[in-house]
Design an enzyme around this catalytic site. Structure first.
Site, mmCIF file in Angstrom:
data_model
loop_
_atom_site.group_PDB
_atom_site.id
_atom_site.type_symbol
_atom_site.label_atom_id
_atom_site.label_comp_id
_atom_site.label_asym_id
_atom_site.label_seq_id
_atom_site.Cartn_x
_atom_site.Cartn_y
_atom_site.Cartn_z
ATOM 1 N N GLY A 32 19.071 21.202 4.557
ATOM 2 C CA GLY A 32 20.049 20.271 5.594
ATOM 3 C C GLY A 32 21.141 21.150 5.964
ATOM 4 O O GLY A 32 21.387 21.147 7.028
ATOM 5 N N ARG A 41 19.360 7.427 3.463
ATOM 6 C CA ARG A 41 18.314 7.717 2.496
ATOM 7 C C ARG A 41 17.706 6.674 1.687
ATOM 8 O O ARG A 41 16.339 6.530 1.843
ATOM 9 C CB ARG A 41 18.289 8.901 1.545
ATOM 10 C CG ARG A 41 18.543 10.177 2.461
ATOM 11 C CD ARG A 41 18.619 11.313 1.515
ATOM 12 N NE ARG A 41 18.888 12.706 2.346
ATOM 13 C CZ ARG A 41 19.142 13.798 1.681
ATOM 14 N NH1 ARG A 41 19.218 13.874 0.446
ATOM 15 N NH2 ARG A 41 19.342 14.938 2.291
#
Length: 559
Positions: free
Chosen positions: A46, A267
């Site tokens: 990411g 998350r």
């Protein structure tokens, strides 16, 4: 061989530590149990967070606020602020080292927004940021003359009068046990999400070896209950589909085409939302079909290759089925602000450590930043310590114990299939100490781990050859996995609340009495074995275990 500083681990944390220790003019070695590019850092996709531009309203202060918010009040706020303030300097240092971040048309570093961030602050190189940084660090380490021991498996730490004197290693090439002496040791060998085999984005090599070795050496371990599950891994293979996919606009939908959750939620929340949706009978997909070919080719090339190679799915035209998988471990070796542990001369950084930055939940894009920041601190502090220390004698009784253990595993009679045992452990852990857990499920997981412990004498190599015996490493990792699993269960039972990635169905609230100082700390002791090795299976088993754990933790907390 003797070294001023030995670093175990070749990810961003380890290489940063080695480089900064070497800059102090010391003799430095890096030890890694496989190749130099097998670290979790090398597959991190990411990006790395840094508030480098203020024209969008971002700042290190806002970065720190987002990190603290995601941590659910369990972070070391002072250290979070320092890390976020230093983040732009870390990006600058990487650029000077040769890291080529993606750039915008006006020659600024391109940034994306990952889950939980309020601004675009994640610097990236397409969706392969980690590998690009690791390659630049490796080149710098080689230029500085740092020595590398690849394919050397850490067995144990060797102490001398409460201080580190060296480490014992298994040389994979010939299965011989050897030792390296050092004045200071830096543990930077990654986390333990790989023990969730079949339900993890990590390789099975991520078995918490360094944490288990530190635990056996009497070093404090903390917050092992906090395991972060990545919301989007391939349904069948567990291959990671980077958060970059959602940051660039991919949707999360079910088989009806409905978008049922917020793609850029943190998350912990997103993983539970997806798993709940799956548990009630839905299938969940990432939808890239509305994205332009240019975005996929330029921003998500690795994602495209993974989907084609592992699932035979063309994301430009087809839906990609996903499910949550164990991805990152927040707990680990307890460290102070200078990365020192509770053993003199031993430091830790990166995923194997519990730095206090992430608290109960890690913000996307902060793992590579934490590794870089604490790697730098660790290298400098270990070098400073080493300059003021002499080499200490290595007790070869430690090596003899390791040699006997290796000899037994190599030559003993095997009764079990190690791969099946690893698969079974991964499944039991995912469904009992995964995104959802309870006292009942935790005790069920404990029973199974205890059962696996009892099989130890029958877990030996089928292949008796000593040269590059892969089976030997698998067995050693499995034994460490059982220790890590026990520590996770121990910590999860003690935390009677739900916070961040630790979610208990029987305590689905945040206990306001917990704060950072009340972290779960465990260490190798008679109490530990009393809990996990000598409990009789009685009707009041659950009550007895819980009672013993509470008493033990209170004793540990108060010394």
């Amino acid at each position: 061989m003797l070294y001023d500083v030995i670093v175990v681990g070749s990810g961003i944390a380890g290489l940063s530590a080695a480089l900064n220790a070497k800059k102090e003019g010391l003799k430095v070695a890096v030890v890694t149990k496989s190749s130099l590019l097998r670290s979790n850092s090398a597959v991190a996709s990411g990006g790395i967070n840094a508030a480098i531009y203020t024209n969008n309203g971002d700042s290190p202060k806002l970065h720190a606020q987002d990190t603290i918010k995601a941590s659910k009040k369990l972070s070391k706020n002072k250290m979070v602020k320092k890390m976020c303030e230093d983040a732009p300097n870390i990006i600058k240092e990487f650029i000077e080292m040769g890291v080529k971040f993606d750039m915008t048309n006006d020659n600024k570093i391109s940034q994306r927004t990952l889950g939980g961030s309020s601004k675009k602050r994640t610097c990236h190189i397409a969706d392969r940021t980690g590998s690009a940084i690791v390659m630049s660090l490796l080149q710098s380490c080689r230029k500085e003359g740092i020595e590398f021991y690849t394919n050397h498996y850490l067995l144990n730490l060797i102490p001398c009068k409460g201080k580190i004197s060296g480490i014992s290693l298994l040389k994979k090439a010939d299965s011989k046990v050897t030792a390296l002496g050092c004045k200071a040791l830096i543990l930077a060998g990654g986390g333990y999400a790989g023990i969730f085999k079949g339900y993890t984005t990590n390789s099975q090599e991520s078995s918490g070896d360094l944490i288990a070795a530190a635990f056996r050496a009497g070093i404090k371990i903390s917050n092992m209950e906090f395991v972060q599950f990545h919301p989007t891994a391939l349904k069948r293979s567990g291959s990671l589909i980077s958060e970059a996919a959602r940051a660039e606009g991919a949707y999360l939908i079910d088989e009806t085409g409905k978008r049922f959750t917020k793609e850029l939620a943190t998350r912990d929340v997103l993983s539970r939302d997806i798993l709940k949706h799956i548990q009630i009978g839905h299938r969940v997909y990432l939808d890239f079909r509305h994205l332009s070919t240019k975005i996929i080719d330029e921003k998500l090339p690795a994602t495209y290759k993974i989907a084609m190679g592992s699932a035979h799915i063309d994301i430009k035209k087809e839906l990609l089925e996903i499910a949550p998988s164990a991805h990152y471990t927040i707990g680990g070796i307890y460290i102070r602000d200078d990365t020192s542990t509770t053993m003199d001369g031993v430091y830790a950084c990166g995923e194997c450590s519990m730095s206090g930055i992430h608290g109960a939940n890690r913000l996307g894009g902060n793992s590579l930043l934490e590794a870089s920041y604490f790697g730098k601190i660790s290298g400098k502090e270990a070098a400073l310590y080493a300059k003021n220390e002499n080499f200490k004698p290595i007790n070869f009784i430690n090596l003899e114990k390791d040699e006997k253990n290796i000899d037994y595993i190599l030559n003993g009679e095997n009764l079990y299939n190690i791969n099946s045992l690893k698969n079974n452990l991964g499944e039991v852990l995912f469904f009992n100490i995964g995104p959802f857990r309870s006292e009942k499920s935790l005790l069920k997981a404990h029973d199974y781990v205890r059962y696996l412990r009892e099989l130890k004498l029958g877990i030996c190599c089928i292949n008796k050859e000593k040269d590059n015996n892969v089976e030997l490493s698998l067995i050693l990792e499995f034994f460490n996995s059982l220790t890590i699993a026990e520590l996770m269960i121990y910590s999860a039972l003690n935390r009677e609340e739900s916070r961040g990635v630790h979610y208990r169905n029987d305590y689905n609230f945040i206990d306001q009495n917990y704060d950072y100082l009340n972290t779960n700390i465990v260490r190798y002791s008679k109490d530990y074995f009393k809990i996990f090795s000598e409990i009789n299976f009685k009707k009041d088993y659950a009550y007895s275990l819980k009672k013993i754990i509470k008493k033990s933790i209170e004793r540990l907390r108060h010394g």
